[in-house]
Scaffold this active site. Structure first.
Site, PDB file in Angstrom:
ATOM      1  N   HIS A  62     -60.806 -49.656  -3.087  1.00  7.62           N
ATOM      2  CA  HIS A  62     -60.875 -48.246  -3.477  1.00  7.62           C
ATOM      3  C   HIS A  62     -59.525 -47.558  -3.377  1.00  7.62           C
ATOM      4  CE1 HIS A  62     -62.847 -44.354  -4.103  1.00  7.62           C
ATOM      5  NE2 HIS A  62     -62.054 -43.884  -3.169  1.00  7.62           N
ATOM      6  N   HIS A 113     -67.597 -41.208  -6.525  1.00  7.97           N
ATOM      7  CA  HIS A 113     -68.151 -41.253  -5.168  1.00  7.97           C
ATOM      8  C   HIS A 113     -69.512 -41.937  -5.255  1.00  7.97           C
ATOM      9  CE1 HIS A 113     -67.631 -39.217  -1.051  1.00  7.97           C
ATOM     10  NE2 HIS A 113     -66.517 -39.821  -1.346  1.00  7.97           N
ATOM     11  N   ASP A 135     -57.815 -32.670  -4.290  1.00  3.57           N
ATOM     12  CA  ASP A 135     -56.767 -33.303  -5.096  1.00  3.57           C
ATOM     13  C   ASP A 135     -56.096 -32.282  -6.012  1.00  3.57           C
ATOM     14  OD1 ASP A 135     -56.805 -35.912  -4.178  1.00  3.57           O
ATOM     15  OD2 ASP A 135     -58.308 -36.577  -5.611  1.00  3.57           O
ATOM     16  N   ASP A 287     -53.750 -34.059   0.458  1.00  2.00           N
ATOM     17  CA  ASP A 287     -55.104 -33.875   0.953  1.00  2.00           C
ATOM     18  C   ASP A 287     -55.535 -35.124   1.712  1.00  2.00           C
ATOM     19  OD1 ASP A 287     -55.534 -35.452  -1.557  1.00  2.00           O
ATOM     20  OD2 ASP A 287     -57.623 -35.225  -0.953  1.00  2.00           O
ATOM     21  N   SER A 332     -63.380 -37.642   7.616  1.00  2.00           N
ATOM     22  CA  SER A 332     -63.912 -36.289   7.757  1.00  2.00           C
ATOM     23  C   SER A 332     -63.290 -35.384   6.695  1.00  2.00           C
ATOM     24  CB  SER A 332     -63.610 -35.737   9.154  1.00  2.00           C
ATOM     25  OG  SER A 332     -64.325 -36.448  10.132  1.00  2.00           O
ATOM     26  N   ASP A 519     -59.511 -40.650 -16.622  1.00  2.00           N
ATOM     27  CA  ASP A 519     -60.596 -41.613 -16.771  1.00  2.00           C
ATOM     28  C   ASP A 519     -61.153 -42.025 -15.425  1.00  2.00           C
ATOM     29  OD1 ASP A 519     -59.104 -44.008 -15.727  1.00  2.00           O
ATOM     30  OD2 ASP A 519     -57.895 -43.655 -17.499  1.00  2.00           O
ATOM     31  N   SER A 559     -63.525 -47.646 -10.127  1.00  2.00           N
ATOM     32  CA  SER A 559     -64.607 -47.927  -9.185  1.00  2.00           C
ATOM     33  C   SER A 559     -65.184 -49.295  -9.519  1.00  2.00           C
ATOM     34  CB  SER A 559     -65.701 -46.858  -9.274  1.00  2.00           C
ATOM     35  OG  SER A 559     -66.777 -47.180  -8.401  1.00  2.00           O
TER      36      SER A 559
END
Length: 759
Positions: A62, A113, A135, A287, A332, A519, A559
């Site tokens: 990932h 996700h 982001d 982030d 978190s 994408d 993904s």
């Protein structure tokens, strides 16, 4: 009396040097033998537990893109320019940033996700929204809208009933609390997504050119500040590990705790960060999403002067029992890391206090070329930061065209039995309109606030979401996401191009000029050569199409491992296109709005049924070759529609895609309950073909000739197929059905299975 268990001895760097024989749980953390050996080679010793934690999450599929980056490099070969100018930030940054004129820039990106949303639907989807929003925020932009391409197993499957309501509630709950309008997306169903729903989240942000911020830690002696929510035990390993292995019911599955979101904290974080930017007190920012502190520290350091020293015990915790390894792996939510010059630290802290956002100095920028992390005075991490963040494994996975691909492509839907009477055509139209992939999605979209902030111009069910950027000039942007996984299964090269073409077309019929692409490439296991062939073909196809259209890919997400056991999802390369519209007040929506207007079909209709809605719904068939891609025709269609909208001669526009002309006509009657009568040369084929580069438009009698002349100028084929009016959808010589009856079937499908929303 039993003695308490001994507290584990802290595994420091000096301890790692002194105990090379100590065994570490590298396999349990997802590392391969050669990967662990590479870490030992990099460090010249075995890693500490904290270092192992960092490498394991940052070298996960990932985070590291280790199976895909050799293929993603081709997107970097595209010219990084748009029709309006140079891309301000592209691949490799938190999100792409493009110039839209008038001193404004827009940043947008889509990410997945998927796996967390299967394990814990509400929080998985909610934190997916939260992560993509951060982001966008990290680029210096104010987030202004979100979108959510979603895919589920069959609508009536028990597990769909488990995951869909929670995912939709998570997307809506988090976005609504942030005050961000949800302006589009998709909700699709297919057997292959059972056990592997896809939850992709897109965010759009707006900034002035001078407000652009990048993720780097430069300036020796500058402070490293962690601010936002406290670090807890939720999401340890999180998406970084969870999205890097196939779910397998017959073996152990990596299912670490899913992150828990707090949208109210995120709202404070957004406003605090934007004020920090405005005050000029931030030198660099990142982030904290996938891989948490492991990612933020290593990426900031490797993109800056190359060094950082962090005191990990200064990190504010929600759980004081967390070990250094757990703190580094925790995902978190609602956390950011900033690099702040010493003279600006007091100003930074004052703004954070104003917004009730906890902020703590956790380290400093150094010029050592090392990322050093201490825990209560002992060094637990001492690594080259680039080796963690950027120089992870690169795999050239074997790929091979599936042996079944030729057989699949040989069974075209064009050979399936067709209706021979108007009554049969009507029966099939009714089934298609009420099928889950075509049916009304307001059960979902009514849970989203689409108009908060007051700048939403169009949203669902329009072809593209449009938001106003500037109140004075009415400058705006349009965004669309699309993908037909059935097309991609038949031909992944063409399937990716067809996803781009549909999204490009949706932007065009909204009256916007397409500028850039993001994408989210959702595929099965990269360890399967057939899946990797699909991925290679899809990325190749997308790159070639973007090159022909002259628009860059500014970023995105891959993904993998979207499969349960041996069952992979349909290859699903979701493509988002963003375009600019000079004056949003001139936008034209889909839907027949008045009686007696001409209905014009733009583009050429061919015998193209394979992979389409008719074959799927009526025959349960998947086979053949998908519709032919014609990118010059897409460009010509877009130019025609934009010119016609600017000239004020169109009263409605609607692209033709899923379900072809039949669905476009039906949806156009539903908007204002205005009927239509059309005459078609080949009623079946004209209604159900899914040929590309097509749209329907309506024009008033007075503007008909002017539009025909404009179509001739642009070289776009045009057919006048009918007139609006009445309360029925009529195909002359075939059938007539009341709009009310057709619409009832369209609206009833999702509520019949999912129930009604209770206010």
């Amino acid at each position: 009396m039993t003695d308490a268990p001994a507290k584990p001895v802290l595994d420091t760097v000096s301890n790692a040097e002194a105990t090379p024989e100590r065994e570490l749980p590298w396999a349990e953390l997802g590392l391969k033998p050669d990967e662990f050996a590479k870490i030992v080679e990099i460090l010249g010793r075995r890693p500490t537990g904290a270092e192992l934690a960092m490498y394991s999450v940052m070298w996960s599929e990932h985070c590291s893109y280790k199976s895909s980056k050799v293929h993603l490099k081709k997107f970097g070969e595209l010219p990084q320019e748009t029709p309006l100018g140079k891309t301000l930030a592209g691949i490799g940054e938190n999100a792409g940033v493009i110039d839209i004129g008038q001193g404004y820039a827009v940043t947008f990106k889509v990410e997945s996700h998927n796996h967390p949303s299967y394990v814990e639907p509400y929080q998985g989807a909610a934190t997916g929204v939260g992560g993509i929003v951060r982001d966008i925020l990290a680029m210096g932009a104010r987030p202004v809208a979100v979108m959510d391409p979603l895919r589920f197993g069959p609508l009536n499957a028990p597990d769909t009933a488990r995951v869909l309501p929670g995912i939709v509630a998570g997307v809506g709950g988090y976005g609504n609390c942030l005050g961000l309008p949800n302006i589009g997306g998709e909700v699709m169903f297919d057997e292959t997504y059972l056990g592997n729903p896809l939850v992709n989240a897109l965010c759009v942000g707006v900034l002035r050119h001078e407000d652009l911020h990048l993720a780097h830690a430069s300036g020796v002696g500058n402070h490293v500040v962690l601010y936002g929510a406290r670090t807890g035990g939720d999401g340890i390993g999180g998406v970084s590990v969870l999205a890097s292995e196939t779910f397998d019911a017959d073996g152990p599955a990596k299912r670490p705790s899913v992150q828990v979101g707090d949208p109210f904290m995120e709202k404070l974080l957004i406003e605090c960060t934007l004020e920090l930017f405005q005050a000029g007190v931030v030198a660099g920012i990142q982030d904290l999403g996938g891989a948490g502190l492991s990612c933020a520290t290593s990426e900031l350091a490797s993109a800056g002067d190359g060094g950082m020293h962090v005191e990990l015990d200064t990190v504010p915790l929600r759980d004081s029992s967390l070990s250094p390894e757990e703190i580094l792996m925790s995902e978190s939510q609602e956390r950011m890391m900033a690099v702040v010059e010493p003279q600006h630290l007091d100003g930074f802290m004052a703004i954070a206090e104003k917004w009730d956002v906890e902020a703590v100095v956790v380290g400093q920028v150094t010029d050592t070329g090392r990322l050093v992390i201490d825990w209560h005075g002992d060094t637990v991490v001492d690594v080259p930061p680039r080796s963690v963040a950027h120089d992870g494994p690169t795999y050239e996975r074997p790929y091979a065209r599936p042996i079944w691909q030729d057989m699949l492509q040989s069974k075209g839907a064009e050979q399936l039995p067709r209706p021979t009477t108007g009554e049969q055509i009507l029966e099939q139209l009714l089934r298609i309109v009420a099928s889950p992939n075509i049916a009304d999605k307001s059960w979902v979209t009514d849970q989203y606030d689409r108009y908060v902030q007051g700048n939403t111009v169009t949203s669902q069910p329009d072809d593209a979401g449009v938001v106003r950027i500037d109140d004075e000039t009415n400058l705006g942007v349009a965004v669309s996401t699309d993908c037909n996984g059935r097309f991609a299964k038949l031909d992944p090269y063409a399937g990716a191009q067809l996803a781009l073409a549909e999204s490009f077309r949706n932007i065009s019929v909204a009256g916007a000029l397409p500028l850039a692409v993001t994408d989210c490439l959702n595929f099965g296991s990269p360890e399967d050569p057939e899946v990797m062939w699909q991925f290679e073909q899809a990325t190749h196809g997308l790159k070639d199409a973007c090159a022909e259209l002259g628009i860059p890919v500014t970023g995105g997400n891959v993904s993998f491992y979207n499969q349960t056991g041996e069952t992979a999802i349909l290859p699903t390369p979701v493509v988002g296109v963003l375009g600019v519209i000079d004056d949003v007040t001139k936008r034209v929506r889909h839907g027949f709005a008045a009686e007696g207007e001409h209905v014009l079909l733009l583009g050429s209709t061919e015998e193209e049924l394979s992979g389409g809605t008719w074959a799927d719904v009526v025959h349960g068939h998947l086979g053949g070759l998908p519709p032919r891609v014609d990118l010059p025709a897409e460009q010509a269609l877009g130019a025609l529609v934009r010119d016609a909208i600017a000239a004020g001669v169109l009263t409605s526009t609607h692209d033709l895609s899923d379900g072809g002309l039949a669905v476009a006509l039906a949806e156009s009657t539903f908007r204002h309950d205005v009927g239509v009568t059309v005459a078609l040369d080949d009623p079946f084929l004209d209604l159900f073909s899914e040929s590309t580069a097509r749209a329907i438009v309506t024009v008033a009698e007075a503007d008909h000739d002017a539009f025909v002349a404009l179509a001739e100028k642009h070289g776009v084929e045009l057919a006048s197929i009918g007139r609006t009016g009445g309360t029925d959808l009529v195909v002359e010589g075939q059938f007539s059905v009341s709009v009310a009856d057709l619409k009832h079937g369209w609206k009833a499908t999702l509520p019949a299975v999912l129930g009604h929303i209770i206010d």
